[in-house]
Scaffold this motif. Structure first.
Motif, PDB file in Angstrom:
ATOM      1  N   PHE A 130     -26.802   9.338  -6.677  1.00 33.63           N
ATOM      2  CA  PHE A 130     -27.118   8.031  -6.075  1.00 33.63           C
ATOM      3  C   PHE A 130     -27.155   8.148  -4.560  1.00 33.63           C
ATOM      4  CE2 PHE A 130     -25.312   6.199 -10.077  1.00 33.63           C
ATOM      5  CZ  PHE A 130     -26.438   5.475 -10.442  1.00 33.63           C
ATOM      6  N   ILE A 131     -26.225   8.896  -4.023  1.00 38.04           N
ATOM      7  CA  ILE A 131     -26.156   9.061  -2.569  1.00 38.04           C
ATOM      8  C   ILE A 131     -27.419   9.740  -2.054  1.00 38.04           C
ATOM      9  CG2 ILE A 131     -24.898  10.208  -0.692  1.00 38.04           C
ATOM     10  CD1 ILE A 131     -22.335   9.784  -2.463  1.00 38.04           C
ATOM     11  N   ARG A 138     -18.632  13.037 -10.362  1.00 36.22           N
ATOM     12  CA  ARG A 138     -19.423  13.929  -9.494  1.00 36.22           C
ATOM     13  C   ARG A 138     -20.910  13.578  -9.611  1.00 36.22           C
ATOM     14  NH1 ARG A 138     -15.559  17.058 -11.849  1.00 36.22           N
ATOM     15  NH2 ARG A 138     -16.959  17.776 -13.475  1.00 36.22           N
ATOM     16  N   ASN A 139     -21.311  13.086 -10.756  1.00 40.80           N
ATOM     17  CA  ASN A 139     -22.678  12.664 -11.007  1.00 40.80           C
ATOM     18  C   ASN A 139     -23.134  11.579 -10.029  1.00 40.80           C
ATOM     19  OD1 ASN A 139     -25.071  12.600 -12.860  1.00 40.80           O
ATOM     20  ND2 ASN A 139     -24.365  10.506 -13.121  1.00 40.80           N
ATOM     21  N   ASP A 140     -22.205  10.804  -9.487  1.00 37.99           N
ATOM     22  CA  ASP A 140     -22.553   9.726  -8.558  1.00 37.99           C
ATOM     23  C   ASP A 140     -23.154  10.234  -7.252  1.00 37.99           C
ATOM     24  OD1 ASP A 140     -21.688   7.812 -10.388  1.00 37.99           O
ATOM     25  OD2 ASP A 140     -19.650   7.793  -9.581  1.00 37.99           O
ATOM     26  N   PHE A 141     -23.012  11.518  -6.964  1.00 36.86           N
ATOM     27  CA  PHE A 141     -23.625  12.064  -5.756  1.00 36.86           C
ATOM     28  C   PHE A 141     -25.151  11.957  -5.796  1.00 36.86           C
ATOM     29  CE2 PHE A 141     -19.532  14.290  -5.285  1.00 36.86           C
ATOM     30  CZ  PHE A 141     -19.232  13.887  -3.987  1.00 36.86           C
ATOM     31  N   ILE A 179     -30.083   8.072   0.621  1.00 39.39           N
ATOM     32  CA  ILE A 179     -30.475   8.708   1.886  1.00 39.39           C
ATOM     33  C   ILE A 179     -31.998   8.763   2.000  1.00 39.39           C
ATOM     34  CG2 ILE A 179     -30.486  10.903   3.149  1.00 39.39           C
ATOM     35  CD1 ILE A 179     -27.573  11.282   2.096  1.00 39.39           C
ATOM     36  N   VAL A 180     -32.682   9.102   0.913  1.00 33.22           N
ATOM     37  CA  VAL A 180     -34.151   9.136   0.939  1.00 33.22           C
ATOM     38  C   VAL A 180     -34.700   7.742   1.240  1.00 33.22           C
ATOM     39  CG1 VAL A 180     -36.225   9.540  -0.452  1.00 33.22           C
ATOM     40  CG2 VAL A 180     -34.293  11.130  -0.606  1.00 33.22           C
ATOM     41  N   SER A 181     -34.155   6.722   0.582  1.00 37.25           N
ATOM     42  CA  SER A 181     -34.593   5.349   0.823  1.00 37.25           C
ATOM     43  C   SER A 181     -34.359   4.931   2.274  1.00 37.25           C
ATOM     44  CB  SER A 181     -33.848   4.403  -0.130  1.00 37.25           C
ATOM     45  OG  SER A 181     -34.159   3.063   0.159  1.00 37.25           O
ATOM     46  N   ALA A 241     -35.004  -0.681  -4.679  1.00 41.10           N
ATOM     47  CA  ALA A 241     -35.078  -1.602  -5.820  1.00 41.10           C
ATOM     48  C   ALA A 241     -34.901  -0.853  -7.135  1.00 41.10           C
ATOM     49  CB  ALA A 241     -36.421  -2.347  -5.814  1.00 41.10           C
ATOM     50  N   TYR A 242     -35.484   0.343  -7.240  1.00 43.51           N
ATOM     51  CA  TYR A 242     -35.293   1.133  -8.448  1.00 43.51           C
ATOM     52  C   TYR A 242     -33.833   1.547  -8.588  1.00 43.51           C
ATOM     53  CZ  TYR A 242     -35.854   4.399 -12.224  1.00 43.51           C
ATOM     54  OH  TYR A 242     -35.734   5.030 -13.442  1.00 43.51           O
ATOM     55  N   GLY A 243     -33.234   1.959  -7.492  1.00 43.61           N
ATOM     56  CA  GLY A 243     -31.824   2.355  -7.521  1.00 43.61           C
ATOM     57  C   GLY A 243     -30.919   1.227  -7.962  1.00 43.61           C
TER      58      GLY A 243
END
Length: 149
Positions: free
Chosen positions: A56-57, A51-54, A61-63, A87-89
């Motif tokens: 990243f999503i 669930r923590n992977d949300f 979306i912001v990027s 790039a940070y992601g």
């Protein structure tokens, strides 16, 4: 000159994301969205996906929003900001999910002082499996005490 601005904004965004990652982790993930982040500390599932992977999503979306603002609305600053977040992601995913947590069996044999320090700092963070004490360090600004020989 504009290229220099783009590079500076890209680098500033990348470094600023280190603060955002710390802030989001401490006050949001270990705060009101603990329900999404908890399974990263307490494995209560058999799935590879957490669930923590949300989170990243959300950052993706912001990027993408900044890149669309650049491409569709001619907001020139949108591209270096969007690419800095991206790039940070990517860097965070490589360091945190691949290198530290070994979600993919890659980068297992990296064993230099910096790598050991990041692993040690992250291990100290994961000692606390509860919502409290959500302090963590990022990829760039890890206290020197973790870099001992």
């Amino acid at each position: 000159m504009q290229t220099l601005y783009w590079i500076l904004i890209f680098l500033g965004t990348f470094c600023g994301m280190e603060f955002m990652a710390w802030f989001t982790h401490k006050y949001i993930m270990h705060g009101f969205l603990w329900s999404l982040h908890k399974d990263h500390h307490i494995k209560d599932h058999d799935s590879w996906f957490e669930r923590n992977d949300f989170f990243f999503i959300f950052y993706a979306i912001v990027s993408m929003t900044f890149i669309v603002l650049w491409s569709d609305y001619n907001l020139w600053i949108g591209l270096p900001i969007g690419l800095g977040i991206l790039a940070y992601g990517i860097s965070y995913f490589i360091v945190h999910d691949i290198f530290i947590h070994q979600r993919f069996k890659l980068l297992r044999n990296i064993n230099n002082r910096y790598a050991k320090g990041i692993r040690r700092a992250h291990k100290m963070h994961h000692k606390h499996i509860g919502k409290e004490k959500g302090e963590c360090f990022g990829m760039l600004f890890v206290p020197f005490k973790y870099f001992k020989k």
